[in-house]
Design a protein around this motif. Structure first.
Motif, PDB file in Angstrom:
ATOM      1  N   LYS A 467       0.831  -1.213   0.000  1.00 32.91           N
ATOM      2  CA  LYS A 467       0.000   0.000   0.000  1.00 32.91           C
ATOM      3  C   LYS A 467       0.863   1.258   0.000  1.00 32.91           C
ATOM      4  CE  LYS A 467      -4.056  -1.891   2.343  1.00 32.91           C
ATOM      5  NZ  LYS A 467      -4.996  -1.737   3.467  1.00 32.91           N
ATOM      6  N   ALA A 468       1.941   1.238   0.760  1.00 32.47           N
ATOM      7  CA  ALA A 468       2.841   2.395   0.805  1.00 32.47           C
ATOM      8  C   ALA A 468       3.417   2.670  -0.581  1.00 32.47           C
ATOM      9  CB  ALA A 468       3.958   2.142   1.814  1.00 32.47           C
ATOM     10  N   LYS A 469       3.772   1.613  -1.300  1.00 32.32           N
ATOM     11  CA  LYS A 469       4.296   1.765  -2.655  1.00 32.32           C
ATOM     12  C   LYS A 469       3.222   2.330  -3.590  1.00 32.32           C
ATOM     13  CE  LYS A 469       6.599  -0.795  -6.366  1.00 32.32           C
ATOM     14  NZ  LYS A 469       7.104  -2.129  -6.807  1.00 32.32           N
ATOM     15  N   ALA A 470       1.967   1.840  -3.414  1.00 34.23           N
ATOM     16  CA  ALA A 470       0.863   2.332  -4.248  1.00 34.23           C
ATOM     17  C   ALA A 470       0.583   3.807  -3.975  1.00 34.23           C
ATOM     18  CB  ALA A 470      -0.388   1.499  -3.995  1.00 34.23           C
ATOM     19  N   ARG A 471       0.691   4.217  -2.718  1.00 34.97           N
ATOM     20  CA  ARG A 471       0.465   5.634  -2.390  1.00 34.97           C
ATOM     21  C   ARG A 471       1.541   6.520  -3.004  1.00 34.97           C
ATOM     22  NH1 ARG A 471      -1.032   3.396   2.714  1.00 34.97           N
ATOM     23  NH2 ARG A 471       1.044   3.819   3.581  1.00 34.97           N
ATOM     24  N   GLU A 472       2.777   6.031  -3.011  1.00 28.77           N
ATOM     25  CA  GLU A 472       3.867   6.791  -3.621  1.00 28.77           C
ATOM     26  C   GLU A 472       3.648   6.957  -5.123  1.00 28.77           C
ATOM     27  OE1 GLU A 472       7.436   4.740  -2.661  1.00 28.77           O
ATOM     28  OE2 GLU A 472       7.392   5.280  -0.529  1.00 28.77           O
ATOM     29  N   GLU A 473       3.022   5.956  -5.729  1.00 28.33           N
ATOM     30  CA  GLU A 473       2.764   6.008  -7.174  1.00 28.33           C
ATOM     31  C   GLU A 473       1.489   6.773  -7.498  1.00 28.33           C
ATOM     32  OE1 GLU A 473       2.674   1.923  -8.220  1.00 28.33           O
ATOM     33  OE2 GLU A 473       4.861   1.640  -8.093  1.00 28.33           O
ATOM     34  N   GLY A 474       0.790   7.246  -6.445  1.00 27.60           N
ATOM     35  CA  GLY A 474      -0.410   8.057  -6.658  1.00 27.60           C
ATOM     36  C   GLY A 474      -1.648   7.275  -7.026  1.00 27.60           C
ATOM     37  N   VAL A 475      -1.689   5.986  -6.656  1.00 27.31           N
ATOM     38  CA  VAL A 475      -2.865   5.166  -6.961  1.00 27.31           C
ATOM     39  C   VAL A 475      -4.052   5.646  -6.127  1.00 27.31           C
ATOM     40  CG1 VAL A 475      -3.859   2.854  -6.868  1.00 27.31           C
ATOM     41  CG2 VAL A 475      -1.459   3.157  -7.527  1.00 27.31           C
ATOM     42  N   VAL A 476      -5.171   5.889  -6.777  1.00 25.37           N
ATOM     43  CA  VAL A 476      -6.384   6.354  -6.103  1.00 25.37           C
ATOM     44  C   VAL A 476      -7.526   5.403  -6.433  1.00 25.37           C
ATOM     45  CG1 VAL A 476      -8.057   8.219  -5.865  1.00 25.37           C
ATOM     46  CG2 VAL A 476      -5.632   8.759  -6.196  1.00 25.37           C
ATOM     47  N   VAL A 477      -8.270   5.001  -5.393  1.00 21.29           N
ATOM     48  CA  VAL A 477      -9.411   4.094  -5.573  1.00 21.29           C
ATOM     49  C   VAL A 477     -10.704   4.901  -5.473  1.00 21.29           C
ATOM     50  CG1 VAL A 477     -10.647   2.114  -4.624  1.00 21.29           C
ATOM     51  CG2 VAL A 477      -8.147   2.134  -4.630  1.00 21.29           C
ATOM     52  N   PRO A 478     -11.625   4.769  -6.418  1.00 23.45           N
ATOM     53  CA  PRO A 478     -12.911   5.496  -6.338  1.00 23.45           C
ATOM     54  C   PRO A 478     -13.644   5.137  -5.044  1.00 23.45           C
ATOM     55  CG  PRO A 478     -12.617   4.494  -8.499  1.00 23.45           C
ATOM     56  CD  PRO A 478     -11.513   3.963  -7.643  1.00 23.45           C
ATOM     57  N   PRO A 479     -14.366   6.096  -4.458  1.00 22.57           N
ATOM     58  CA  PRO A 479     -15.069   5.849  -3.193  1.00 22.57           C
ATOM     59  C   PRO A 479     -15.973   4.623  -3.226  1.00 22.57           C
ATOM     60  CG  PRO A 479     -15.118   8.190  -3.737  1.00 22.57           C
ATOM     61  CD  PRO A 479     -14.520   7.495  -4.918  1.00 22.57           C
ATOM     62  N   THR A 483     -12.158  -0.473  -0.182  1.00 21.43           N
ATOM     63  CA  THR A 483     -12.149  -1.596   0.758  1.00 21.43           C
ATOM     64  C   THR A 483     -10.890  -1.492   1.605  1.00 21.43           C
ATOM     65  OG1 THR A 483     -10.858  -3.166  -0.572  1.00 21.43           O
ATOM     66  CG2 THR A 483     -13.228  -3.036  -1.026  1.00 21.43           C
ATOM     67  N   ASP A 484     -10.708  -2.457   2.501  1.00 23.07           N
ATOM     68  CA  ASP A 484      -9.498  -2.441   3.328  1.00 23.07           C
ATOM     69  C   ASP A 484      -8.245  -2.739   2.513  1.00 23.07           C
ATOM     70  OD1 ASP A 484      -8.937  -5.571   3.645  1.00 23.07           O
ATOM     71  OD2 ASP A 484     -11.073  -5.246   3.945  1.00 23.07           O
ATOM     72  N   ARG A 485      -8.402  -3.193   1.267  1.00 22.68           N
ATOM     73  CA  ARG A 485      -7.246  -3.432   0.401  1.00 22.68           C
ATOM     74  C   ARG A 485      -6.811  -2.158  -0.318  1.00 22.68           C
ATOM     75  NH1 ARG A 485      -6.281  -8.800  -0.625  1.00 22.68           N
ATOM     76  NH2 ARG A 485      -4.253  -7.963  -1.270  1.00 22.68           N
ATOM     77  N   SER A 486      -7.582  -1.076  -0.183  1.00 25.48           N
ATOM     78  CA  SER A 486      -7.237   0.189  -0.830  1.00 25.48           C
ATOM     79  C   SER A 486      -6.009   0.816  -0.174  1.00 25.48           C
ATOM     80  CB  SER A 486      -8.420   1.155  -0.757  1.00 25.48           C
ATOM     81  OG  SER A 486      -9.564   0.597  -1.374  1.00 25.48           O
ATOM     82  N   PRO A 487      -5.211   1.581  -0.935  1.00 26.37           N
ATOM     83  CA  PRO A 487      -3.953   2.141  -0.402  1.00 26.37           C
ATOM     84  C   PRO A 487      -4.126   3.026   0.830  1.00 26.37           C
ATOM     85  CG  PRO A 487      -3.993   2.306  -2.789  1.00 26.37           C
ATOM     86  CD  PRO A 487      -5.359   1.849  -2.378  1.00 26.37           C
ATOM     87  N   ASN A 488      -5.233   3.739   0.929  1.00 27.82           N
ATOM     88  CA  ASN A 488      -5.411   4.682   2.041  1.00 27.82           C
ATOM     89  C   ASN A 488      -5.966   4.059   3.303  1.00 27.82           C
ATOM     90  OD1 ASN A 488      -4.438   6.868   0.559  1.00 27.82           O
ATOM     91  ND2 ASN A 488      -6.452   7.308  -0.321  1.00 27.82           N
ATOM     92  N   PHE A 489      -6.321   2.783   3.247  1.00 24.04           N
ATOM     93  CA  PHE A 489      -6.776   2.095   4.453  1.00 24.04           C
ATOM     94  C   PHE A 489      -5.569   1.472   5.149  1.00 24.04           C
ATOM     95  CE2 PHE A 489      -8.334  -1.266   7.098  1.00 24.04           C
ATOM     96  CZ  PHE A 489      -9.604  -0.872   7.527  1.00 24.04           C
ATOM     97  N   LYS A 490      -5.328   1.864   6.388  1.00 19.23           N
ATOM     98  CA  LYS A 490      -4.163   1.373   7.124  1.00 19.23           C
ATOM     99  C   LYS A 490      -4.574   0.308   8.141  1.00 19.23           C
ATOM    100  CE  LYS A 490      -1.299   5.494   6.601  1.00 19.23           C
ATOM    101  NZ  LYS A 490      -0.468   6.522   7.275  1.00 19.23           N
TER     102      LYS A 490
END
Length: 493
Positions: A467-479, A483-490
């Motif tokens: 998830k940290a790698k996905a956030r660095e790459e700017g991956v955004v999941v539509p609302p 889910t808990d697999r989304s990059p912004n869910f810790k």
């Protein structure tokens, strides 16, 4: 030229200075608003802990009293009075969890739609009636029927309470509040021993032996509390009798902040089940829960039997000696839950306590004085309540959205009570006084769960790294796909 540059720079400073002061003022205002909100939120939490948590704790305490009193009844002559033979007592203990297991998943999926304030009083009244009826059984088939019905109605309770708490509390507050339920389950062992000890003196009243009064009186208590729940369990924060207008505004903000894991209207779909069942962590948490619940239910139900027939204490001693052991379990769990919430350490609390319980069972498998064996029960109590409740809170806080969380929790609780079926078989009365199978199986179950906890932690660590790698790459999941697999869910560890 230099003088002109200095003059220009001075003018820029003069312009920027008030702008900076304004920004500073705005930031200070924001900080003040946040501080004010946190202060109000803390006050609201105390109110919830006063009006919501105690009602749930009382329900948990009563439910564990009503399911666990068979152990106390067995030490007071129930088996002889109704003609139980061989391992029929163990069968009666295990069969409770057959219907208990069947009730939990559908309850998890539909209780929010049916509404908590309707479901909880109804099922409480039903199992209270069944418990009271158990005081009049005359044979093994009658005992089996009451245990099956008791299992069904009580099976609806725990997912209802857990999901209700998740609708009132935020994720970081949940472990401590779920811990309240298991503190109540520990206290039920203490109160059960106290009640059973007192009811010994009712033996023969109205021609009934004491164990019948145990069922009748505890059933009546449950019926009274079911009626009270009609008024005590609110339908939502919008209509809660104990919240003022400001509290309701704070609750609305909390609901918005918790939307990713506490939203939804309870109308869950097949996709929610698929999300839960395709997620490895659902099964890892569920399988590990089988192990810890095996020791929780085995320890909670058969401790009076172990004390009487294993340690050779008298009936009265077996009733009151369970009290301090269960009180110790409640205290340890309370402390562990507070630490878990404060420092966000889900895994390490269980990883520290589980080996203590393993040591307790190891002592019971050795030839040591009775005093040392009794001390070992405290070591077991250190682990069994905390590991069971901690694992549920760990999963509950790491699943999103609401539908997936309900399905994951329901699956975990369904698997959980397979441990209940097992626990009823490993402490056969014919194994007294050593109870070697029960103690060794419990030791292995706790060790197995500890290993799975380690796997779960590794899984969360790897997912967080991705998830940290996905956030660095700017991956955004539509609302709508969050889910808990989304990059912004810790995840919580």
């Amino acid at each position: 030229m230099e003088q002109h540059n200095l003059s220009t720079m001075g003018n820029q400073v003069d312009v920027l200075k008030p702008e900076a002061e304004i920004e500073e003022y705005i930031d200070e205002g924001r900080l003040a608003a946040v501080a004010d909100f946190e202060k109000k939120e803390a006050k609201l939490r105390r109110k919830l802990d006063l009006y919501i948590a105690p009602v749930m704790m009382m329900l948990m305490l009563i439910s564990y009293l009503d399911r666990g009193n068979i152990g106390f009844a067995a030490t007071q002559g129930m088996a002889d009075d109704i003609g139980l033979k061989g391992n029929q007592l163990n069968a009666a203990v295990s069969i409770f969890y057959a219907t208990y297991v069947l009730a939990e998943l559908p309850t998890s999926l539909f209780v929010k739609r049916l509404q908590f304030h309707r479901v909880i009083p109804a099922i409480t009244f039903c199992w209270g009636l069944v418990c009271m009826s158990a005081g009049f059984v005359q044979n093994f088939p009658g005992l089996v029927v009451t245990r099956l019905l008791l299992g069904w109605f009580e099976g609806c309770l725990f997912p209802s309470m857990t999901l209700l708490l998740a609708n009132w509390y935020r994720r970081e507050e949940l472990a401590q509040r779920v811990s309240y339920l298991f503190i109540a389950s520990a206290l039920s062992g203490a109160f059960g021993g106290l009640i059973a000890f007192g009811i010994l003196y009712m033996d023969g009243v109205a021609g009934y032996p004491g164990w019948r009064w145990l069922y009748i009186l505890e059933g009546l208590i449950t019926l009274v509390w079911a009626v009270a729940c009609i008024f005590l369990v609110p339908s939502s924060y919008k209509t809660a009798y104990f919240l003022n207008d400001e509290d309701k505004k704070i609750m609305a903000i909390r609901e918005s902040l918790s939307e990713s894991y506490s939203g939804g209207d309870g109308h869950y779909k097949l996709t929610d089940l698929k999300l839960a069942w395709k997620d490895t962590k659902t099964w890892l948490h569920g399988i590990s829960q089988i192990g810890v619940v095996t020791i929780l239910y085995g320890f909670g139900t058969f401790l009076p039997v172990i004390l009487k027939y294993g340690f050779h204490y008298t009936t009265k001693q077996a009733q009151y000696l369970v009290i301090p052991v269960n009180l110790w379990g409640a205290i340890v769990y309370a402390i562990g839950a507070v630490i878990s919430d404060r420092y966000n350490k889900r895994f390490w609390i269980m990883a520290v306590c589980a080996p203590v319980g393993i040591a307790g069972y190891a002592i019971l498998l050795t030839d040591v004085p009775v005093g040392v064996q009794y001390f070992a029960t405290y070591l077991i109590a250190t682990a069994c309540f905390l590991c069971t409740g901690g694992n549920i809170a760990w999963l509950s806080g790491n699943v999103a959205p609401d539908g997936k969380r309900a399905a994951s929790l329901g699956t975990q609780l369904t698997l959980t009570n397979l441990g209940g079926i097992i626990s009823g078989q490993i402490y056969a009365s014919t194994d007294a006084p050593k109870f070697t199978l029960g103690h060794s199986w419990s030791l292995g179950s706790l060790g197995f769960s500890l290993i799975i906890f380690c796997f779960i932690r590794v899984l969360y660590k790897r997912r967080e790294a991705a998830k940290a790698k996905a956030r660095e790459e700017g991956v955004v999941v539509p609302p709508g796909e969050f889910t808990d697999r989304s990059p912004n869910f810790k995840y919580q560890f």
